[in-house]
Design a protein around this motif. Structure first.
Motif, PDB file in Angstrom:
ATOM      1  N   ASP A   1       7.187  -2.546   3.072  1.00  0.00           N
ATOM      2  CA  ASP A   1       8.302  -2.315   2.148  1.00  0.00           C
ATOM      3  C   ASP A   1       7.826  -1.539   0.918  1.00  0.00           C
ATOM      4  O   ASP A   1       8.480  -0.597   0.470  1.00  0.00           O
ATOM      5  N   ALA A   2       6.690  -1.938   0.360  1.00  0.00           N
ATOM      6  CA  ALA A   2       6.177  -1.295  -0.852  1.00  0.00           C
ATOM      7  C   ALA A   2       5.864   0.180  -0.624  1.00  0.00           C
ATOM      8  O   ALA A   2       6.042   1.010  -1.514  1.00  0.00           O
ATOM      9  N   LEU A   3       5.424   0.498   0.603  1.00  0.00           N
ATOM     10  CA  LEU A   3       5.059   1.884   0.926  1.00  0.00           C
ATOM     11  C   LEU A   3       6.194   2.651   1.603  1.00  0.00           C
ATOM     12  O   LEU A   3       6.005   3.793   2.006  1.00  0.00           O
ATOM     13  N   ALA A   4       7.358   2.021   1.730  1.00  0.00           N
ATOM     14  CA  ALA A   4       8.513   2.640   2.382  1.00  0.00           C
ATOM     15  C   ALA A   4       8.195   3.061   3.814  1.00  0.00           C
ATOM     16  O   ALA A   4       8.564   4.144   4.263  1.00  0.00           O
ATOM     17  N   ILE A   5       7.506   2.185   4.527  1.00  0.00           N
ATOM     18  CA  ILE A   5       7.198   2.426   5.944  1.00  0.00           C
ATOM     19  C   ILE A   5       8.269   1.718   6.756  1.00  0.00           C
ATOM     20  O   ILE A   5       8.187   0.517   7.025  1.00  0.00           O
ATOM     21  N   TRP A   6       9.297   2.456   7.141  1.00  0.00           N
ATOM     22  CA  TRP A   6      10.448   1.866   7.838  1.00  0.00           C
ATOM     23  C   TRP A   6      10.349   1.998   9.346  1.00  0.00           C
ATOM     24  O   TRP A   6      11.070   1.323  10.084  1.00  0.00           O
ATOM     25  N   ARG A   7       9.499   2.889   9.821  1.00  0.00           N
ATOM     26  CA  ARG A   7       9.410   3.156  11.251  1.00  0.00           C
ATOM     27  C   ARG A   7       8.036   2.782  11.784  1.00  0.00           C
ATOM     28  O   ARG A   7       7.109   2.518  11.019  1.00  0.00           O
ATOM     29  N   SER A   8       7.892   2.823  13.102  1.00  0.00           N
ATOM     30  CA  SER A   8       6.622   2.506  13.762  1.00  0.00           C
ATOM     31  C   SER A   8       6.221   3.691  14.637  1.00  0.00           C
ATOM     32  O   SER A   8       6.516   3.725  15.837  1.00  0.00           O
ATOM     33  N   PRO A   9       5.545   4.693  14.066  1.00  0.00           N
ATOM     34  CA  PRO A   9       5.209   5.897  14.831  1.00  0.00           C
ATOM     35  C   PRO A   9       4.104   5.683  15.863  1.00  0.00           C
ATOM     36  O   PRO A   9       3.870   6.559  16.692  1.00  0.00           O
ATOM     37  N   TYR A  10       3.416   4.548  15.835  1.00  0.00           N
ATOM     38  CA  TYR A  10       2.404   4.258  16.854  1.00  0.00           C
ATOM     39  C   TYR A  10       2.295   2.741  16.980  1.00  0.00           C
ATOM     40  O   TYR A  10       2.714   1.985  16.093  1.00  0.00           O
ATOM     41  N   ASP A  11       1.751   2.293  18.110  1.00  0.00           N
ATOM     42  CA  ASP A  11       1.608   0.853  18.322  1.00  0.00           C
ATOM     43  C   ASP A  11       0.181   0.449  18.665  1.00  0.00           C
ATOM     44  O   ASP A  11      -0.083  -0.718  18.976  1.00  0.00           O
TER      45      ASP A  11
ATOM     46  N   ARG B   1       5.034   0.301  10.810  1.00  0.00           N
ATOM     47  CA  ARG B   1       5.626  -0.948  10.331  1.00  0.00           C
ATOM     48  C   ARG B   1       5.326  -2.125  11.259  1.00  0.00           C
ATOM     49  O   ARG B   1       5.102  -3.244  10.804  1.00  0.00           O
ATOM     50  N   ALA B   2       5.304  -1.869  12.550  1.00  0.00           N
ATOM     51  CA  ALA B   2       5.077  -2.947  13.502  1.00  0.00           C
ATOM     52  C   ALA B   2       3.703  -3.590  13.359  1.00  0.00           C
ATOM     53  O   ALA B   2       3.501  -4.723  13.804  1.00  0.00           O
ATOM     54  N   LEU B   3       2.762  -2.889  12.730  1.00  0.00           N
ATOM     55  CA  LEU B   3       1.392  -3.379  12.634  1.00  0.00           C
ATOM     56  C   LEU B   3       1.026  -3.823  11.223  1.00  0.00           C
ATOM     57  O   LEU B   3      -0.150  -4.124  10.961  1.00  0.00           O
ATOM     58  N   MET B   4       2.022  -3.888  10.312  1.00  0.00           N
ATOM     59  CA  MET B   4       1.734  -4.166   8.909  1.00  0.00           C
ATOM     60  C   MET B   4       2.468  -5.413   8.429  1.00  0.00           C
ATOM     61  O   MET B   4       3.549  -5.726   8.939  1.00  0.00           O
ATOM     62  N   PRO B   5       1.935  -6.078   7.415  1.00  0.00           N
ATOM     63  CA  PRO B   5       2.714  -7.132   6.762  1.00  0.00           C
ATOM     64  C   PRO B   5       3.987  -6.523   6.179  1.00  0.00           C
ATOM     65  O   PRO B   5       3.962  -5.421   5.623  1.00  0.00           O
TER      66      PRO B   5
ATOM     67  N   LEU C   1      -4.320  -0.781  11.109  1.00  0.00           N
ATOM     68  CA  LEU C   1      -4.586  -1.730  12.178  1.00  0.00           C
ATOM     69  C   LEU C   1      -3.928  -3.077  11.882  1.00  0.00           C
ATOM     70  O   LEU C   1      -3.816  -3.474  10.717  1.00  0.00           O
ATOM     71  N   PRO C   2      -3.532  -3.811  12.908  1.00  0.00           N
ATOM     72  CA  PRO C   2      -2.896  -5.118  12.689  1.00  0.00           C
ATOM     73  C   PRO C   2      -3.932  -6.211  12.490  1.00  0.00           C
ATOM     74  O   PRO C   2      -4.077  -7.132  13.298  1.00  0.00           O
ATOM     75  N   VAL C   3      -4.674  -6.123  11.387  1.00  0.00           N
ATOM     76  CA  VAL C   3      -5.747  -7.079  11.145  1.00  0.00           C
ATOM     77  C   VAL C   3      -5.803  -7.409   9.666  1.00  0.00           C
ATOM     78  O   VAL C   3      -5.634  -6.532   8.811  1.00  0.00           O
ATOM     79  N   ALA C   4      -6.053  -8.669   9.348  1.00  0.00           N
ATOM     80  CA  ALA C   4      -6.163  -9.096   7.962  1.00  0.00           C
ATOM     81  C   ALA C   4      -7.491  -8.615   7.372  1.00  0.00           C
ATOM     82  O   ALA C   4      -8.504  -8.539   8.088  1.00  0.00           O
ATOM     83  N   PRO C   5      -7.511  -8.290   6.067  1.00  0.00           N
ATOM     84  CA  PRO C   5      -8.748  -7.816   5.442  1.00  0.00           C
ATOM     85  C   PRO C   5      -9.700  -8.972   5.129  1.00  0.00           C
ATOM     86  O   PRO C   5     -10.034  -9.238   3.981  1.00  0.00           O
TER      87      PRO C   5
END
Length: 304
Positions: free
Chosen positions: A260-270, A251-255, A17-21
């Motif tokens: 980068d650390a998790l190698a998330i290069w794409r945005s499979p959901y929004d 990726r679109a929903l993450m810092p 989710l695009p939310v800070a912890p």
């Protein structure tokens, strides 16, 4: 709201989710997850000194949702190291993570307590396996005394080298000497490392404390190469009664640094909450139909 009779004890990873912890930011999201039917939410690894544990605890309590904490080790804190000071630093970091778990109200601490996250430069040393297991086993016993279940996640070879399969995880528990250390399996990593995913779950079952559902593309559980529903049905039919988690990354929903650390290069959901709703439905449908399927699906079923 769900009850124990409604299906698995289900958790959702807030990294989807695009939310800070942070308590104020998480509060409305936690309420929505509880409305969907989740009973728990997973926090990312947090730095204890930088975390307002009280506000997080309050947000979870108000949502009637239970937290699951996570831990990771930083360079200089490798409990598998042959350097005594580095192992001691790792042990201290793990104990600080246990303190934080208690402070936020979590009774489970997931993550990677056994080594450093990242692609290994060489094959792991068997002695490192033993050193790591002894430290983590000791911390697991101390955590249990404080009401916290320590589990370790089995990662794929590109993210860690010490423990990559369910069979290795069982040997790690045995090497730890702890009766309290639990295994955390994730179908995303299993899809890379295991030849038989349902069989791997059954191998780990005596020590399995968290079964995480993640797809090959890190998106919706129903879209990808892993038969998530089949693995879950097999686990439940085989006698698994523990917690089940849902994890996804976009990726679109993450810092950016985390992606980068998790190698998330794409945005499979929004829409993370939309994914949470669909995952909840998939899990509960799989749980309700498990008696219609064999305890261990055939390989053809697993690939379907």
């Amino acid at each position: 709201m769900s009850s124990a009779a409604d299906g698995p004890d289900l958790a959702f990873h807030t990294a989807a989710l695009p939310v800070a912890p942070e308590g104020d930011a998480l509060a409305p999201v936690l309420l929505r997850l509880r409305e969907i039917g989740y009973r728990r939410a997973v926090l990312p690894p947090l730095v204890p000194a930088d975390t307002d544990a009280a506000s997080l605890r309050t947000a979870f309590e108000r949502a009637d949702l239970a937290p699951i904490a996570m831990v990771g080790l930083a360079p200089g804190q490798d409990v598998s190291s042959d350097d005594d000071d580095e192992r001691a630093a790792g042990r201290a970091a793990l104990l600080a993570a246990v303190d934080l778990a208690v402070a936020v109200g979590a009774d489970q601490l997931n993550g990677v307590p056994y080594g450093l996250f990242g692609k290994p430069a060489a094959a792991p040393d068997p002695a490192a396996f033993e050193r790591s297991a002894r430290v983590v086993g000791e911390v697991a016993d101390l955590a249990a005394g404080r009401g916290v279940q320590l589990t370790f996640e089995v990662l794929n070879r590109y993210e860690e080298g010490l423990v990559n399969t369910a069979a290795q995880a069982v040997r790690y528990v045995e090497a730890s000497g702890s009766d309290h250390l639990g295994i955390h399996l994730d179908t995303f990593h299993m899809g890379i490392e295991e030849a038989d995913l349902p069989g791997a779950v059954l191998t780990a079952l005596p020590h399995l404390r968290y079964l995480e559902l993640g797809q090959s593309g890190r998106g919706d559980l129903g879209t990808g190469a892993v038969d998530v529903a089949g693995v879950l049905r097999s686990a439940l039919a085989g006698g698994y009664t523990g917690r089940v988690g849902v994890e996804a990354f976009s990726r679109a929903l993450m810092p950016g640094a985390v992606a980068d650390a998790l190698a998330i290069w794409r945005s499979p959901y929004d829409d993370g909450l939309g994914l949470a709703e669909r995952a909840f439905q998939l899990v509960h449908h799989a749980a309700s139909t498990r008696q219609l399927h064999p305890a261990v699906p055939t390989q053809q079923e697993v690939r379907r």
